[in-house]
Write an enzyme that holds these catalytic residues in place. Structure first.
Site: not given
Length: 230
Positions: A183, A224-225, A228
């Site tokens: 992803g 995690h994404e 970002h």
């Protein structure tokens, strides 16, 4: 954020080697929009100034209220395994809330060197209850399209998205890059102005939550994404 790696079947092991695509996708976007380099540099400088101010006045930034971010999951599928269940998505949101409030069960396993960094960051997530027109929604959309086999292009986000100022858009696809990528999401500085269409998180179906089609080695992918994205 913690990633727990487990031994699994050969298929799952192959998926476990699948990378976060943030760097490669960001590089491609930078090449496609040269003006973005200056945009990102200016955003980095603003962030650095804010960080310095925050460190000097940390008590002034503390707040008791929790910010709730509405999420909409766009499941783009071709009637295959990528058409994951509502239950799997609901579990993924529950896991996100555990991670961002430091109530996840892995907390005792954090290495002592990082123990002081554990924190409730004041964010929680909830499936959207109203769509952009004010109608009731489950916070989950389902769209049949062959785009699901490669979610790395802007055509996925052109297919369906809700206003970024109202929702965090999540796209669930068969493959986030046409291969084994897990992803990706872009940094905020990369999705300003005319690039706002790139905002949001794209994930392969096997990196959503902890149940259903989820692979155990990647169940922290959304956490995690969003790191970002935020």
């Amino acid at each position: 954020f913690l990633f727990l790696l487990f031994t699994s079947t050969s298929l799952f092991s192959q998926m476990a080697d699948s990378p976060c695509l943030h760097q490669s996708q960001s590089y491609e976007l930078m090449q496609a929009t040269p003006a973005m380099q200056q945009q990102v540099q200016e955003a980095d400088e603003r962030l650095e100034r804010f960080t310095e101010e925050f460190a000097q006045n940390i008590d002034a930034y503390r707040q008791e209220n929790t910010l709730t971010i509405p999420i909409v999951f766009h499941v783009v599928h071709d009637n295959g395994v990528e058409n994951i269940s509502d239950a799997q998505i609901i579990d993924a949101v529950a896991q996100l809330n555990e991670d961002f409030t430091a109530t996840n069960p892995e907390i005792p396993n954090v290495a002592s060197a990082f123990a002081n960094n554990i924190a409730n960051v004041g964010l929680q997530f909830a499936l959207a209850e109203l769509d952009p027109n004010g109608n009731p929604t489950t916070g989950i959309t389902r769209t049949q399209s062959s785009i699901t086999y490669n979610g790395g292009g802007v055509n996925l986000k052109e297919l369906i998205r809700w206003p970024r100022e109202m929702y965090l858009n999540m796209w669930v696809v068969y493959s986030s890059d046409g291969g084994n990528g897990s992803g990706f999401a872009f940094y905020p500085a990369s999705t300003e102005g005319t690039n706002e269409i790139y905002d949001g998180v794209v994930s392969s179906y096997w990196a959503i939550g902890r149940t259903g089609t989820a692979v155990s080695s990647h169940y922290k992918l959304l956490t995690h994404e969003i790191g970002h994205w935020a």
